[in-house]
Design a protein around this motif. Structure first.
Motif, PDB file in Angstrom:
ATOM      1  N   GLY A 120       0.809  -1.214   0.000  1.00  0.00           N
ATOM      2  CA  GLY A 120       0.000   0.000   0.000  1.00  0.00           C
ATOM      3  C   GLY A 120       0.837   1.257   0.000  1.00  0.00           C
ATOM      4  O   GLY A 120       1.939   1.310  -0.548  1.00  0.00           O
ATOM      5  N   THR A 121       0.307   2.297   0.662  1.00  0.00           N
ATOM      6  CA  THR A 121       1.008   3.582   0.774  1.00  0.00           C
ATOM      7  C   THR A 121       0.949   4.050   2.225  1.00  0.00           C
ATOM      8  O   THR A 121      -0.002   4.733   2.627  1.00  0.00           O
ATOM      9  CB  THR A 121       0.370   4.641  -0.138  1.00  0.00           C
ATOM     10  OG1 THR A 121       0.281   4.132  -1.470  1.00  0.00           O
ATOM     11  CG2 THR A 121       1.190   5.929  -0.138  1.00  0.00           C
ATOM     12  N   PRO A 122       1.932   3.685   3.029  1.00  0.00           N
ATOM     13  CA  PRO A 122       1.919   4.106   4.439  1.00  0.00           C
ATOM     14  C   PRO A 122       1.948   5.627   4.568  1.00  0.00           C
ATOM     15  O   PRO A 122       2.612   6.311   3.784  1.00  0.00           O
ATOM     16  CB  PRO A 122       3.195   3.481   5.003  1.00  0.00           C
ATOM     17  CG  PRO A 122       3.518   2.357   4.074  1.00  0.00           C
ATOM     18  CD  PRO A 122       3.075   2.826   2.721  1.00  0.00           C
ATOM     19  N   PRO A 123       1.222   6.175   5.537  1.00  0.00           N
ATOM     20  CA  PRO A 123       1.232   7.631   5.747  1.00  0.00           C
ATOM     21  C   PRO A 123       2.544   8.084   6.372  1.00  0.00           C
ATOM     22  O   PRO A 123       3.300   7.283   6.931  1.00  0.00           O
ATOM     23  CB  PRO A 123       0.067   7.851   6.706  1.00  0.00           C
ATOM     24  CG  PRO A 123       0.017   6.570   7.498  1.00  0.00           C
ATOM     25  CD  PRO A 123       0.370   5.483   6.508  1.00  0.00           C
ATOM     26  N   ARG A 124       2.808   9.362   6.289  1.00  0.00           N
ATOM     27  CA  ARG A 124       3.969   9.913   6.980  1.00  0.00           C
ATOM     28  C   ARG A 124       3.738   9.848   8.485  1.00  0.00           C
ATOM     29  O   ARG A 124       2.617   9.957   8.967  1.00  0.00           O
ATOM     30  CB  ARG A 124       4.193  11.353   6.535  1.00  0.00           C
ATOM     31  CG  ARG A 124       4.569  11.467   5.058  1.00  0.00           C
ATOM     32  CD  ARG A 124       4.740  12.910   4.642  1.00  0.00           C
ATOM     33  NE  ARG A 124       5.119  13.003   3.224  1.00  0.00           N
ATOM     34  CZ  ARG A 124       5.298  14.137   2.570  1.00  0.00           C
ATOM     35  NH1 ARG A 124       5.136  15.302   3.215  1.00  0.00           N
ATOM     36  NH2 ARG A 124       5.645  14.129   1.298  1.00  0.00           N
ATOM     37  N   ALA A 125       4.823   9.687   9.217  1.00  0.00           N
ATOM     38  CA  ALA A 125       4.725   9.526  10.669  1.00  0.00           C
ATOM     39  C   ALA A 125       3.978  10.686  11.322  1.00  0.00           C
ATOM     40  O   ALA A 125       3.234  10.493  12.296  1.00  0.00           O
ATOM     41  CB  ALA A 125       6.118   9.378  11.276  1.00  0.00           C
ATOM     42  N   ARG A 126       4.142  11.886  10.797  1.00  0.00           N
ATOM     43  CA  ARG A 126       3.490  13.037  11.414  1.00  0.00           C
ATOM     44  C   ARG A 126       1.969  13.015  11.239  1.00  0.00           C
ATOM     45  O   ARG A 126       1.249  13.781  11.900  1.00  0.00           O
ATOM     46  CB  ARG A 126       4.059  14.337  10.843  1.00  0.00           C
ATOM     47  CG  ARG A 126       3.763  14.598   9.371  1.00  0.00           C
ATOM     48  CD  ARG A 126       4.201  16.003   8.995  1.00  0.00           C
ATOM     49  NE  ARG A 126       3.945  16.327   7.601  1.00  0.00           N
ATOM     50  CZ  ARG A 126       4.832  16.231   6.628  1.00  0.00           C
ATOM     51  NH1 ARG A 126       6.057  15.787   6.896  1.00  0.00           N
ATOM     52  NH2 ARG A 126       4.525  16.560   5.389  1.00  0.00           N
ATOM     53  N   ASN A 127       1.469  12.148  10.370  1.00  0.00           N
ATOM     54  CA  ASN A 127       0.027  12.052  10.143  1.00  0.00           C
ATOM     55  C   ASN A 127      -0.627  10.909  10.920  1.00  0.00           C
ATOM     56  O   ASN A 127      -1.819  10.658  10.757  1.00  0.00           O
ATOM     57  CB  ASN A 127      -0.250  11.879   8.649  1.00  0.00           C
ATOM     58  CG  ASN A 127       0.118  13.109   7.846  1.00  0.00           C
ATOM     59  OD1 ASN A 127       0.056  14.233   8.354  1.00  0.00           O
ATOM     60  ND2 ASN A 127       0.521  12.912   6.606  1.00  0.00           N
ATOM     61  N   ILE A 128       0.150  10.227  11.740  1.00  0.00           N
ATOM     62  CA  ILE A 128      -0.383   9.131  12.545  1.00  0.00           C
ATOM     63  C   ILE A 128      -0.656   9.625  13.963  1.00  0.00           C
ATOM     64  O   ILE A 128       0.192  10.265  14.579  1.00  0.00           O
ATOM     65  CB  ILE A 128       0.599   7.947  12.576  1.00  0.00           C
ATOM     66  CG1 ILE A 128       0.762   7.356  11.170  1.00  0.00           C
ATOM     67  CG2 ILE A 128       0.115   6.868  13.544  1.00  0.00           C
ATOM     68  CD1 ILE A 128       1.770   6.227  11.095  1.00  0.00           C
ATOM     69  N   ARG A 129      -1.828   9.320  14.458  1.00  0.00           N
ATOM     70  CA  ARG A 129      -2.218   9.692  15.815  1.00  0.00           C
ATOM     71  C   ARG A 129      -2.431   8.420  16.646  1.00  0.00           C
ATOM     72  O   ARG A 129      -2.689   7.346  16.108  1.00  0.00           O
ATOM     73  CB  ARG A 129      -3.501  10.523  15.800  1.00  0.00           C
ATOM     74  CG  ARG A 129      -3.363  11.835  15.045  1.00  0.00           C
ATOM     75  CD  ARG A 129      -2.496  12.820  15.809  1.00  0.00           C
ATOM     76  NE  ARG A 129      -2.335  14.070  15.088  1.00  0.00           N
ATOM     77  CZ  ARG A 129      -1.336  14.357  14.266  1.00  0.00           C
ATOM     78  NH1 ARG A 129      -0.375  13.447  14.064  1.00  0.00           N
ATOM     79  NH2 ARG A 129      -1.273  15.515  13.645  1.00  0.00           N
ATOM     80  N   SER A 130      -2.371   8.569  17.962  1.00  0.00           N
ATOM     81  CA  SER A 130      -2.624   7.439  18.851  1.00  0.00           C
ATOM     82  C   SER A 130      -3.410   7.916  20.057  1.00  0.00           C
ATOM     83  O   SER A 130      -3.374   9.098  20.421  1.00  0.00           O
ATOM     84  CB  SER A 130      -1.315   6.788  19.308  1.00  0.00           C
ATOM     85  OG  SER A 130      -0.554   7.683  20.096  1.00  0.00           O
ATOM     86  N   GLY A 131      -4.132   6.997  20.677  1.00  0.00           N
ATOM     87  CA  GLY A 131      -4.923   7.326  21.851  1.00  0.00           C
ATOM     88  C   GLY A 131      -5.500   6.066  22.460  1.00  0.00           C
ATOM     89  O   GLY A 131      -5.203   4.954  22.014  1.00  0.00           O
ATOM     90  N   PRO A 132      -6.324   6.203  23.507  1.00  0.00           N
ATOM     91  CA  PRO A 132      -6.914   5.036  24.161  1.00  0.00           C
ATOM     92  C   PRO A 132      -7.767   4.217  23.196  1.00  0.00           C
ATOM     93  O   PRO A 132      -8.352   4.751  22.252  1.00  0.00           O
ATOM     94  CB  PRO A 132      -7.780   5.654  25.269  1.00  0.00           C
ATOM     95  CG  PRO A 132      -7.240   7.027  25.466  1.00  0.00           C
ATOM     96  CD  PRO A 132      -6.738   7.469  24.131  1.00  0.00           C
TER      97      PRO A 132
END
Length: 220
Positions: free
Chosen positions: A165-177
């Motif tokens: 596929g096409t992985p997103p740039r790291a700055r566009n990845i979010r994380s949370g509970p």
């Protein structure tokens, strides 16, 4: 999407890593579903990590059972379970064999096969809602218990596969509970999603239900 996704299948070594490495790395990958109706493809936009024996939110926290046995097997296999008496959810097993962990596939954008998904998801008002949530994703792709244990690294004839596929740039990845996880597993920021993607499902905290404590929920 602005660029063509890479069609290279992900090797087993991709999944044979710690779950907290695999989970965010699955974002942007292409999930392929092959069936007699045709081929569907989905870009993964939201996932959750479940870390087995060290994770109270995981189905494998209390050890191996007939239901979760696939999670203890080789990485790269699909773990499908039935929840609330009506929905299926799809997970990908990762980590070394014998140490159960998995990634719940929570949401994605259907790139191919929208015409197959629409009749299954008649309540979706727009195409970006077709796979917006783990049960909706499974319904749109016609995922059932018959696919439990499927090897996604088994080649072009497998009913399930994952492409680079096409992985997103790291700055566009979010994380949370994680959504709906309570107790000791609630604080873990093990839900990962692509920022501002319209297919990502809304976060909902755990709400106690008037059901037995061991009732099923969309976790892995």
């Amino acid at each position: 999407m602005s660029e063509s996704p890479d069609r290279t299948p992900l090797p087993r070594a991709f999944f044979d890593r710690p779950v907290l490495e695999v989970a965010p790395d699955l974002l942007g990958r292409t999930l392929v579903r092959r069936s007699p109706e045709g081929v569907m493809e989905l870009r993964l936009t939201e996932v959750e990590a479940y870390a087995g024996a060290i994770d109270p939110g995981s189905h494998a926290f209390r050890g191996r059972t007939a239901r979760n046995a696939v999670m203890f097997g080789p990485p790269g296999h699909a773990y499908v379970y039935f929840t609330y008496g009506m929905w299926h959810c799809l997970n990908l097993v990762c980590g070394p064999e014998g140490k159960a962990s998995g990634v719940l596939l929570r949401a994605g954008e259907i790139l191919k096969g929208v015409e197959q998904a629409r009749p299954r998801r008649r309540s979706a008002r727009r195409d970006h809602e077709l796979a917006k949530g783990p049960a909706r994703l499974a319904t749109a792709l016609d995922i059932a218990l018959s696919l439990n244990g499927t090897d996604t690294c088994d080649g072009p004839d497998s009913p399930l596969a994952v492409l680079t596929g096409t992985p997103p740039r790291a700055r566009n990845i979010r994380s949370g509970p994680r959504t709906g996880v309570g107790g000791d597993g609630a604080p873990h920021p093990w839900r990962f999603w692509i920022d501002e993607d319209p297919t990502v499902s809304p976060y909902r905290p755990h709400t106690p239900r008037k059901r037995p404590l061991d009732s099923n929920r969309p976790t892995a």
